[in-house]
Design a protein around this motif. Structure first.
Motif, PDB file in Angstrom:
ATOM      1  N   LEU A 132      31.614 -64.341  26.929  1.00  0.00           N
ATOM      2  CA  LEU A 132      30.175 -64.490  27.156  1.00  0.00           C
ATOM      3  C   LEU A 132      29.677 -63.807  28.429  1.00  0.00           C
ATOM      4  CD1 LEU A 132      29.688 -68.213  26.048  1.00  0.00           C
ATOM      5  CD2 LEU A 132      29.315 -66.130  24.715  1.00  0.00           C
ATOM      6  N   PHE A 133      30.616 -63.319  29.263  1.00  0.00           N
ATOM      7  CA  PHE A 133      30.167 -62.650  30.493  1.00  0.00           C
ATOM      8  C   PHE A 133      30.988 -61.415  30.850  1.00  0.00           C
ATOM      9  CE2 PHE A 133      33.064 -66.103  31.737  1.00  0.00           C
ATOM     10  CZ  PHE A 133      34.009 -65.413  32.485  1.00  0.00           C
ATOM     11  N   SER A 134      32.046 -61.097  30.082  1.00  0.00           N
ATOM     12  CA  SER A 134      32.895 -59.948  30.423  1.00  0.00           C
ATOM     13  C   SER A 134      32.135 -58.622  30.341  1.00  0.00           C
ATOM     14  CB  SER A 134      34.130 -59.906  29.512  1.00  0.00           C
ATOM     15  OG  SER A 134      33.750 -59.833  28.150  1.00  0.00           O
ATOM     16  N   ASN A 135      31.024 -58.598  29.620  1.00  0.00           N
ATOM     17  CA  ASN A 135      30.204 -57.382  29.559  1.00  0.00           C
ATOM     18  C   ASN A 135      29.665 -56.985  30.929  1.00  0.00           C
ATOM     19  OD1 ASN A 135      28.431 -59.766  29.365  1.00  0.00           O
ATOM     20  ND2 ASN A 135      26.770 -58.277  29.184  1.00  0.00           N
ATOM     21  N   ARG A 136      29.646 -57.913  31.876  1.00  0.00           N
ATOM     22  CA  ARG A 136      29.118 -57.648  33.218  1.00  0.00           C
ATOM     23  C   ARG A 136      30.180 -57.103  34.172  1.00  0.00           C
ATOM     24  NH1 ARG A 136      26.685 -62.617  35.919  1.00  0.00           N
ATOM     25  NH2 ARG A 136      25.433 -61.031  37.003  1.00  0.00           N
ATOM     26  N   LEU A 137      31.459 -57.129  33.758  1.00  0.00           N
ATOM     27  CA  LEU A 137      32.548 -56.953  34.720  1.00  0.00           C
ATOM     28  C   LEU A 137      33.032 -55.518  34.908  1.00  0.00           C
ATOM     29  CD1 LEU A 137      34.704 -60.104  33.787  1.00  0.00           C
ATOM     30  CD2 LEU A 137      32.766 -59.910  35.380  1.00  0.00           C
ATOM     31  N   PHE A 138      32.867 -54.659  33.926  1.00  0.00           N
ATOM     32  CA  PHE A 138      33.458 -53.318  34.017  1.00  0.00           C
ATOM     33  C   PHE A 138      32.487 -52.192  33.654  1.00  0.00           C
ATOM     34  CE2 PHE A 138      36.881 -56.341  33.143  1.00  0.00           C
ATOM     35  CZ  PHE A 138      37.736 -56.078  34.213  1.00  0.00           C
TER      36      PHE A 138
ATOM     37  N   THR B 150      26.889 -48.293  31.904  1.00  0.00           N
ATOM     38  CA  THR B 150      26.794 -47.566  33.181  1.00  0.00           C
ATOM     39  C   THR B 150      28.148 -47.097  33.690  1.00  0.00           C
ATOM     40  OG1 THR B 150      27.017 -49.625  34.451  1.00  0.00           O
ATOM     41  CG2 THR B 150      24.780 -48.923  33.858  1.00  0.00           C
ATOM     42  N   GLY B 151      29.231 -47.659  33.150  1.00  0.00           N
ATOM     43  CA  GLY B 151      30.560 -47.350  33.659  1.00  0.00           C
ATOM     44  C   GLY B 151      30.919 -48.157  34.885  1.00  0.00           C
ATOM     45  N   ASN B 152      30.000 -49.011  35.326  1.00  0.00           N
ATOM     46  CA  ASN B 152      30.202 -49.841  36.511  1.00  0.00           C
ATOM     47  C   ASN B 152      29.879 -51.298  36.206  1.00  0.00           C
ATOM     48  OD1 ASN B 152      30.783 -47.675  38.465  1.00  0.00           O
ATOM     49  ND2 ASN B 152      28.665 -47.051  38.045  1.00  0.00           N
ATOM     50  N   PRO B 153      30.373 -52.214  37.055  1.00  0.00           N
ATOM     51  CA  PRO B 153      30.020 -53.631  36.868  1.00  0.00           C
ATOM     52  C   PRO B 153      28.531 -53.869  37.118  1.00  0.00           C
ATOM     53  CG  PRO B 153      31.932 -53.375  38.318  1.00  0.00           C
ATOM     54  CD  PRO B 153      31.334 -52.016  38.144  1.00  0.00           C
ATOM     55  N   ASP B 154      28.063 -55.046  36.710  1.00  0.00           N
ATOM     56  CA  ASP B 154      26.691 -55.472  36.985  1.00  0.00           C
ATOM     57  C   ASP B 154      26.499 -55.544  38.504  1.00  0.00           C
ATOM     58  OD1 ASP B 154      24.281 -56.811  37.288  1.00  0.00           O
ATOM     59  OD2 ASP B 154      24.686 -58.290  35.721  1.00  0.00           O
ATOM     60  N   SER B 155      25.562 -54.789  39.011  1.00  0.00           N
ATOM     61  CA  SER B 155      25.362 -54.688  40.463  1.00  0.00           C
ATOM     62  C   SER B 155      24.822 -55.973  41.080  1.00  0.00           C
ATOM     63  CB  SER B 155      24.410 -53.530  40.783  1.00  0.00           C
ATOM     64  OG  SER B 155      23.144 -53.759  40.184  1.00  0.00           O
ATOM     65  N   THR B 156      24.337 -56.890  40.242  1.00  0.00           N
ATOM     66  CA  THR B 156      23.805 -58.145  40.783  1.00  0.00           C
ATOM     67  C   THR B 156      24.890 -59.200  40.978  1.00  0.00           C
ATOM     68  OG1 THR B 156      23.277 -59.089  38.605  1.00  0.00           O
ATOM     69  CG2 THR B 156      21.586 -57.718  39.649  1.00  0.00           C
ATOM     70  N   LEU B 157      26.131 -58.896  40.586  1.00  0.00           N
ATOM     71  CA  LEU B 157      27.241 -59.854  40.674  1.00  0.00           C
ATOM     72  C   LEU B 157      27.938 -59.729  42.032  1.00  0.00           C
ATOM     73  CD1 LEU B 157      28.749 -62.032  39.070  1.00  0.00           C
ATOM     74  CD2 LEU B 157      30.032 -60.216  37.946  1.00  0.00           C
ATOM     75  N   GLU B 158      28.032 -60.810  42.760  1.00  0.00           N
ATOM     76  CA  GLU B 158      28.638 -60.854  44.091  1.00  0.00           C
ATOM     77  C   GLU B 158      30.083 -60.343  44.038  1.00  0.00           C
ATOM     78  OE1 GLU B 158      30.874 -62.526  47.421  1.00  0.00           O
ATOM     79  OE2 GLU B 158      31.045 -63.233  45.340  1.00  0.00           O
ATOM     80  N   THR B 159      30.490 -59.561  45.020  1.00  0.00           N
ATOM     81  CA  THR B 159      31.742 -58.791  44.939  1.00  0.00           C
ATOM     82  C   THR B 159      32.999 -59.646  44.850  1.00  0.00           C
ATOM     83  OG1 THR B 159      31.710 -58.581  47.356  1.00  0.00           O
ATOM     84  CG2 THR B 159      30.781 -56.759  46.071  1.00  0.00           C
TER      85      THR B 159
ATOM     86  N   SER C 215      22.378 -64.231  31.539  1.00  0.00           N
ATOM     87  CA  SER C 215      21.133 -64.991  31.357  1.00  0.00           C
ATOM     88  C   SER C 215      20.876 -65.957  32.505  1.00  0.00           C
ATOM     89  CB  SER C 215      21.174 -65.761  30.036  1.00  0.00           C
ATOM     90  OG  SER C 215      22.339 -66.572  29.972  1.00  0.00           O
ATOM     91  N   ASP C 216      21.910 -66.266  33.299  1.00  0.00           N
ATOM     92  CA  ASP C 216      21.718 -67.057  34.514  1.00  0.00           C
ATOM     93  C   ASP C 216      21.126 -66.177  35.622  1.00  0.00           C
ATOM     94  OD1 ASP C 216      22.821 -69.463  33.481  1.00  0.00           O
ATOM     95  OD2 ASP C 216      24.839 -68.767  33.934  1.00  0.00           O
ATOM     96  N   GLN C 217      21.807 -65.080  35.905  1.00  0.00           N
ATOM     97  CA  GLN C 217      21.434 -64.270  37.066  1.00  0.00           C
ATOM     98  C   GLN C 217      20.070 -63.599  36.914  1.00  0.00           C
ATOM     99  OE1 GLN C 217      23.365 -64.430  39.885  1.00  0.00           O
ATOM    100  NE2 GLN C 217      21.503 -63.549  40.755  1.00  0.00           N
ATOM    101  N   ILE C 218      19.686 -63.269  35.681  1.00  0.00           N
ATOM    102  CA  ILE C 218      18.382 -62.611  35.504  1.00  0.00           C
ATOM    103  C   ILE C 218      17.212 -63.523  35.859  1.00  0.00           C
ATOM    104  CG2 ILE C 218      19.146 -60.943  33.765  1.00  0.00           C
ATOM    105  CD1 ILE C 218      17.947 -62.736  31.609  1.00  0.00           C
ATOM    106  N   LEU C 219      17.452 -64.834  35.936  1.00  0.00           N
ATOM    107  CA  LEU C 219      16.392 -65.755  36.336  1.00  0.00           C
ATOM    108  C   LEU C 219      15.929 -65.477  37.766  1.00  0.00           C
ATOM    109  CD1 LEU C 219      17.803 -69.132  34.946  1.00  0.00           C
ATOM    110  CD2 LEU C 219      16.019 -67.710  33.922  1.00  0.00           C
ATOM    111  N   PHE C 220      16.818 -64.856  38.545  1.00  0.00           N
ATOM    112  CA  PHE C 220      16.472 -64.530  39.925  1.00  0.00           C
ATOM    113  C   PHE C 220      16.406 -63.025  40.198  1.00  0.00           C
ATOM    114  CE2 PHE C 220      17.619 -63.659  44.389  1.00  0.00           C
ATOM    115  CZ  PHE C 220      16.569 -64.319  45.008  1.00  0.00           C
ATOM    116  N   SER C 221      17.305 -62.268  39.596  1.00  0.00           N
ATOM    117  CA  SER C 221      17.504 -60.874  40.010  1.00  0.00           C
ATOM    118  C   SER C 221      16.778 -59.826  39.177  1.00  0.00           C
ATOM    119  CB  SER C 221      19.007 -60.547  40.005  1.00  0.00           C
ATOM    120  OG  SER C 221      19.695 -61.378  40.915  1.00  0.00           O
TER     121      SER C 221
END
Length: 328
Positions: A200-206, A211-220, A267-273
């Motif tokens: 449910l969230f691995s799409n954000r990781l790689f 984009t070829g990169n992780p979701d930029s809104t995810l803390e390192t 869907s959590d992070q987009i509430l803020f970012s």
């Protein structure tokens, strides 16, 4: 003039009668006061034991209520064991849990007051108790729902909000069932407890959105931990906590995490970012992050609102004997 007065009187009587019918069809907090007076105690005991056995069950029972109400209204249709039922819709398959707990509650309730209490009301009470027993607020649950006779798999596939969707689509899905932006944010706060699968969230990781990169809104640091937990082509059923560093306590820490890029689901992070959040949800996230009392007050109101989505009342539906099947 006499004819006019007669018509007016008839209209007034009809209007009062209709109001009476509406009032009778509404849910009430004391619906089972005489027919099953110990209902709340019975449900609380089973839920308490279930959470003692597995803390995660609290989040699962809240989610069960959410996924039930968003499809056909709060009618326990999600519990039906049908091959084309909601239980086997993509958002629910290998995901929604707590069915055995509901079975246990139903069995205990039937022993005390047979054929009286609906499975839909049991889900609503169990969700409230799960919030309270996890440290969250309590409220008086409106009761009097009856159980649906059919399930709606396509409705579950299309109507339930997805962690992969954009904020505007999620807001629309809430609006489609009569809920607003405040409900979106406060009910998302239920993710202050529970777990989510890598799938449910691995799409954000790689390779986020190609984009070829992780979701930029995810803390390192969180990103690194999640990449280790959920590698490419890894086990999608592994789980991570939804509220990092506050796993099992129902509090406002979830919103503090969003401010720091630590929302687990997209869907959590987009509430803020997200860009759209700036004019819709961001200010509420900020308010809840610093004011737990405000979050609790809005959350319980939103749970009541959600519990009022298209309930079956009066002679509609039935009181199921077994929550998994309609009465024969």
């Amino acid at each position: 003039m006499k004819k006019s007065n007669s018509f007016y009187g008839y209209s007034l009587i009809l209007a009062l009668f209709m109001l009476f019918l509406v009032a009778r069809s509404q849910l009430t907090t004391d619906f089972y006061k005489t027919t099953c007076p110990n209902l709340l105690t019975i449900v609380r005991k089973v839920v308490q034991n279930a959470i003692k056995t597995e803390m995660r069950m609290a989040a699962s029972l809240i989610r069960l209520h959410f996924h039930d109400c968003f499809v056909n209204g709060c009618d326990a249709s999600i519990l039906l064991d049908l091959s084309d039922g909601e239980k086997f819709a993509l958002p629910n398959l290998n995901s929604v849990r707590g069915f055995e707990v509901v079975d246990n509650i139903k069995s205990s309730v039937e022993n005390a007051c047979s054929g009286v209490v609906s499975c839909a009301d049991i889900i609503a009470i169990a969700a409230r108790d799960s919030v309270l027993l996890s440290g969250g607020p309590t409220w008086k649950v409106l009761l009097g729902r009856r159980d649906g006779l059919v399930a709606n798999q396509s409705g579950a596939n299309n109507g339930l909000p997805s962690p992969f969707e954009t904020l505007d689509i999620i807001i629309k899905k809430f609006a489609d069932v009569g809920l607003n932006v405040k409900d979106v944010v406060s009910l998302s706060g239920a993710h202050t407890i529970g777990l989510a699968r890598c799938a449910l969230f691995s799409n954000r990781l790689f390779n986020f959105s190609g984009t070829g990169n992780p979701d930029s809104t995810l803390e390192t640091n969180m990103l690194s931990d999640l990449q280790n937990l959920c590698p490419v082509n890894g086990d999608g059923n592994k789980t991570a906590v939804l509220d990092r560093n506050s796993t099992d306590l129902f509090d406002n820490h979830y919103f503090q995490n969003l401010l720091n890029g630590k929302g687990l689901l997209g869907s959590d992070q987009i509430l803020f970012s997200s860009d759209e959040a700036k004019t819709t949800t961001q200010s509420l996230v900020q308010s809840y992050s610093t004011n737990s009392a405000l979050f609790f007050a809005d959350f319980l109101n939103s749970m009541i609102n959600m519990g009022n989505i298209s309930p079956l009342t009066g002679s509609n539906g039935e009181i199921r004997k077994n929550c998994r099947v309609v009465n024969s």
